[in-house]
Design a protein around this motif. Structure first.
Motif, PDB file in Angstrom:
ATOM      1  N   VAL A  54       0.853  -1.201   0.042  1.00  0.00           N
ATOM      2  CA  VAL A  54      -0.099   0.234  -0.082  1.00  0.00           C
ATOM      3  C   VAL A  54       0.807   1.149  -0.061  1.00  0.00           C
ATOM      4  CG1 VAL A  54      -1.635   1.430   1.360  1.00  0.00           C
ATOM      5  CG2 VAL A  54      -1.879  -1.047   1.182  1.00  0.00           C
ATOM      6  N   ASP A  55       0.488   2.404  -0.777  1.00  0.00           N
ATOM      7  CA  ASP A  55       1.041   3.598  -1.010  1.00  0.00           C
ATOM      8  C   ASP A  55       0.470   4.549   0.095  1.00  0.00           C
ATOM      9  OD1 ASP A  55       3.015   3.076  -3.054  1.00  0.00           O
ATOM     10  OD2 ASP A  55       1.212   2.717  -4.213  1.00  0.00           O
ATOM     11  N   LEU A  56      -0.635   4.449   0.415  1.00  0.00           N
ATOM     12  CA  LEU A  56      -1.585   5.491   1.251  1.00  0.00           C
ATOM     13  C   LEU A  56      -2.697   4.656   1.993  1.00  0.00           C
ATOM     14  CD1 LEU A  56      -2.402   8.316   1.955  1.00  0.00           C
ATOM     15  CD2 LEU A  56      -3.879   8.476  -0.046  1.00  0.00           C
ATOM     16  N   ILE A  57      -2.567   5.203   3.301  1.00  0.00           N
ATOM     17  CA  ILE A  57      -3.558   4.541   4.078  1.00  0.00           C
ATOM     18  C   ILE A  57      -4.244   6.102   4.570  1.00  0.00           C
ATOM     19  CG2 ILE A  57      -4.307   3.766   6.410  1.00  0.00           C
ATOM     20  CD1 ILE A  57      -1.832   1.632   6.249  1.00  0.00           C
ATOM     21  N   LEU A 107       0.578   7.670   5.806  1.00  0.00           N
ATOM     22  CA  LEU A 107      -0.664   7.389   6.777  1.00  0.00           C
ATOM     23  C   LEU A 107      -1.224   8.889   6.803  1.00  0.00           C
ATOM     24  CD1 LEU A 107      -2.216   6.013   8.584  1.00  0.00           C
ATOM     25  CD2 LEU A 107      -0.452   6.179  10.492  1.00  0.00           C
ATOM     26  N   LEU A 108      -2.322   8.908   6.617  1.00  0.00           N
ATOM     27  CA  LEU A 108      -3.144  10.034   7.004  1.00  0.00           C
ATOM     28  C   LEU A 108      -4.591   9.709   7.713  1.00  0.00           C
ATOM     29  CD1 LEU A 108      -3.384  13.211   6.343  1.00  0.00           C
ATOM     30  CD2 LEU A 108      -4.268  12.603   4.140  1.00  0.00           C
ATOM     31  N   CYS A 109      -4.665  10.216   8.915  1.00  0.00           N
ATOM     32  CA  CYS A 109      -5.655   9.696   9.458  1.00  0.00           C
ATOM     33  C   CYS A 109      -6.052  10.881  10.641  1.00  0.00           C
ATOM     34  CB  CYS A 109      -5.384   8.322  10.415  1.00  0.00           C
ATOM     35  SG  CYS A 109      -3.763   8.972  11.694  1.00  0.00           S
ATOM     36  N   ALA A 130      -3.414  13.364  11.939  1.00  0.00           N
ATOM     37  CA  ALA A 130      -2.017  12.801  11.924  1.00  0.00           C
ATOM     38  C   ALA A 130      -1.728  12.899  10.313  1.00  0.00           C
ATOM     39  CB  ALA A 130      -1.554  11.619  12.776  1.00  0.00           C
ATOM     40  N   MET A 131      -0.370  12.991  10.162  1.00  0.00           N
ATOM     41  CA  MET A 131       0.096  12.692   8.963  1.00  0.00           C
ATOM     42  C   MET A 131       1.616  12.053   9.176  1.00  0.00           C
ATOM     43  SD  MET A 131       0.624  15.007   5.541  1.00  0.00           S
ATOM     44  CE  MET A 131       1.514  16.285   6.436  1.00  0.00           C
ATOM     45  N   ALA A 132       2.051  10.728   8.556  1.00  0.00           N
ATOM     46  CA  ALA A 132       3.268  10.383   8.862  1.00  0.00           C
ATOM     47  C   ALA A 132       3.655   9.432   7.454  1.00  0.00           C
ATOM     48  CB  ALA A 132       3.292   9.623  10.053  1.00  0.00           C
TER      49      ALA A 132
END
Length: 297
Positions: A116-119, A148-150, A264-266
Motif C-alpha cells: 500500500v502507498d497510502l492509508i 499514513l493520513l488519519c 496525523a500525517m506520517a
C-alpha cells in the motif's frame, strides 16, 4: 489484554447505522474534507494502491478514486452494511477501475506486506485501544515512504455528556479517547517518520440531550465499552443525566457537545527501521532483499 471495546457491539452499531450515517455525518464530512486537503503534501506523487480504512459509506474512497483514477482504491470497514453503501452507488464511473471492498478489522488488515502507498482513515481509529499494534499493522502493509493520513477523536470529545452520566450512573457511557501526545508517541514507537499532528475543537449545540443521543445512534457512535451495562439505561438514570447536563446550557439556549479531533500525517520508514513490539525493538527486512549465496558442489 483487557479489551476496552466490545468489537461485536461496534460492528452491530455501525451495521444498524448504515442507512442513517450519511445524513447525520456533518462533522465526519468536515474532518474528511480537511484530511483530503492534506493530500496536497504528496505533490506530484500518484499512489498506486490506496486504502480507505473505516470507509463507512465510502465518500472518501470515491474522492480518492476521482483524484487518482488509475490507482487501486480499497474500502475497508468492520460493518458489511456500510460497505454496501460504497460505489458503484456513489459517483462511480463505469470507465474507471471499481472501488474494491473488504469487510475486515483495522487491527488485522488482510493485506500483503509492502502493498500500500497510502492509508487514509477518517474517524475510525478511536475504536481501537491498542495503538501500538494498530500502527505496527499499518507499517507492515505500507511500502517504504508510504503515507499514513488519519484522524481520531481526542479526550475532550463529549466531555459534557461523560460528566452528566457520571453524576447519574457509576458505569461509563462515553468511550475514553487517546490524547494527541499519546497518539504521536505511538506513531514514533512504530517507527513512522516525520509525524505531523494537529488538533481541532468543534462545539455543536443541541436543544436537548435526547437529540444528541439520537444523532449518535444515527452515526453508530453508541456505547460499545466492554464494561457497559447490558440493559437499557433506566429512565431514572437518563433523567438524572439530563438534569446534570443542564449546567452547560449556554446563553444561546443550547446544550454544547464538544468534539476534539486529532489529525496525523506520517510516512513509513525504510526496511530495517526498528519497531517497538512487546517491549523490544524489532527490525524487519523483506525476504526479497536478503541476498542468497548459491554454492556449486
Amino acid at each position: 489484554m483487557n479489551h476496552i471495546f466490545d468489537r461485536q457491539q461496534v460492528r452491530r452499531a455501525f451495521s444498524r447505522a448504515a442507512g442513517s450515517y450519511s445524513a447525520a455525518a456533518d462533522l465526519q464530512r468536515e474532518v474528511e474534507s480537511r484530511l483530503l486537503e492534506s493530500l496536497e503534501y504528496l505533490g506530484e506523487q500518484a499512489p498506486a494502491d490506496i486504502v480507505d480504512l473505516g470507509s463507512g459509506p465510502g465518500t472518501a474512497a470515491v474522492a480518492l478514486r476521482q483524484r487518482w483514477p488509475k490507482a487501486r482504491v480499497v474500502a475497508i470497514d468492520l460493518a458489511l452494511p456500510m460497505l454496501r453503501q460504497v460505489a458503484p452507488k456513489r459517483g462511480w464511473n463505469p470507465l474507471q477501475r471499481p472501488i474494491d471492498r473488504i469487510c475486515a478489522d483495522a487491527r488485522a488488515l488482510p493485506l500483503a506486506d509492502d502493498s500500500v502507498d497510502l492509508i487514509f482513515s477518517n474517524l475510525c481509529l478511536q475504536w481501537v485501544e491498542d495503538l501500538d499494534a494498530l500502527f505496527a499493522g499499518f507499517r507492515r502493509v505500507l511500502r517504504p515512504g508510504g503515507m499514513l493520513l488519519c484522524s481520531t477523536f481526542g479526550p475532550e470529545t463529549l466531555h459534557e455528556l461523560r460528566a452528566a452520566f457520571a453524576e447519574a450512573d457509576d458505569v461509563a457511557h462515553v468511550s475514553p479517547f487517546a490524547g494527541i501526545a499519546e497518539f504521536g508517541d505511538a506513531l514514533m514507537r512504530a517507527g513512522f517518520r516525520d509525524p505531523v499532528l494537529d488538533r481541532d475543537v468543534d462545539v455543536h449545540g443541541h436543544a436537548e440531550m435526547a437529540g444528541l443521543m439520537r444523532g449518535l445512534r444515527e452515526l453508530g457512535a453508541t456505547n460499545a465499552l466492554a464494561t457497559r451495562r447490558r440493559a437499557l439505561t433506566g429512565r431514572g438514570r437518563f433523567v438524572a443525566a439530563q438534569a446534570a447536563y443542564e449546567q452547560w446550557r449556554g446563553g444561546d439556549g443550547l446544550l454544547p457537545a464538544t468534539w476534539e479531533t486529532i489529525t496525523a500525517m506520517a510516512w513509513a520508514p525504510a526496511h530495517g527501521q526498528p519497531i517497538r513490539e512487546g517491549g523490544e525493538d524489532v527490525a524487519r527486512f523483506p525476504a526479497s532483499g536478503i541476498p542468497v549465496r548459491r554454492r556449486r558442489g
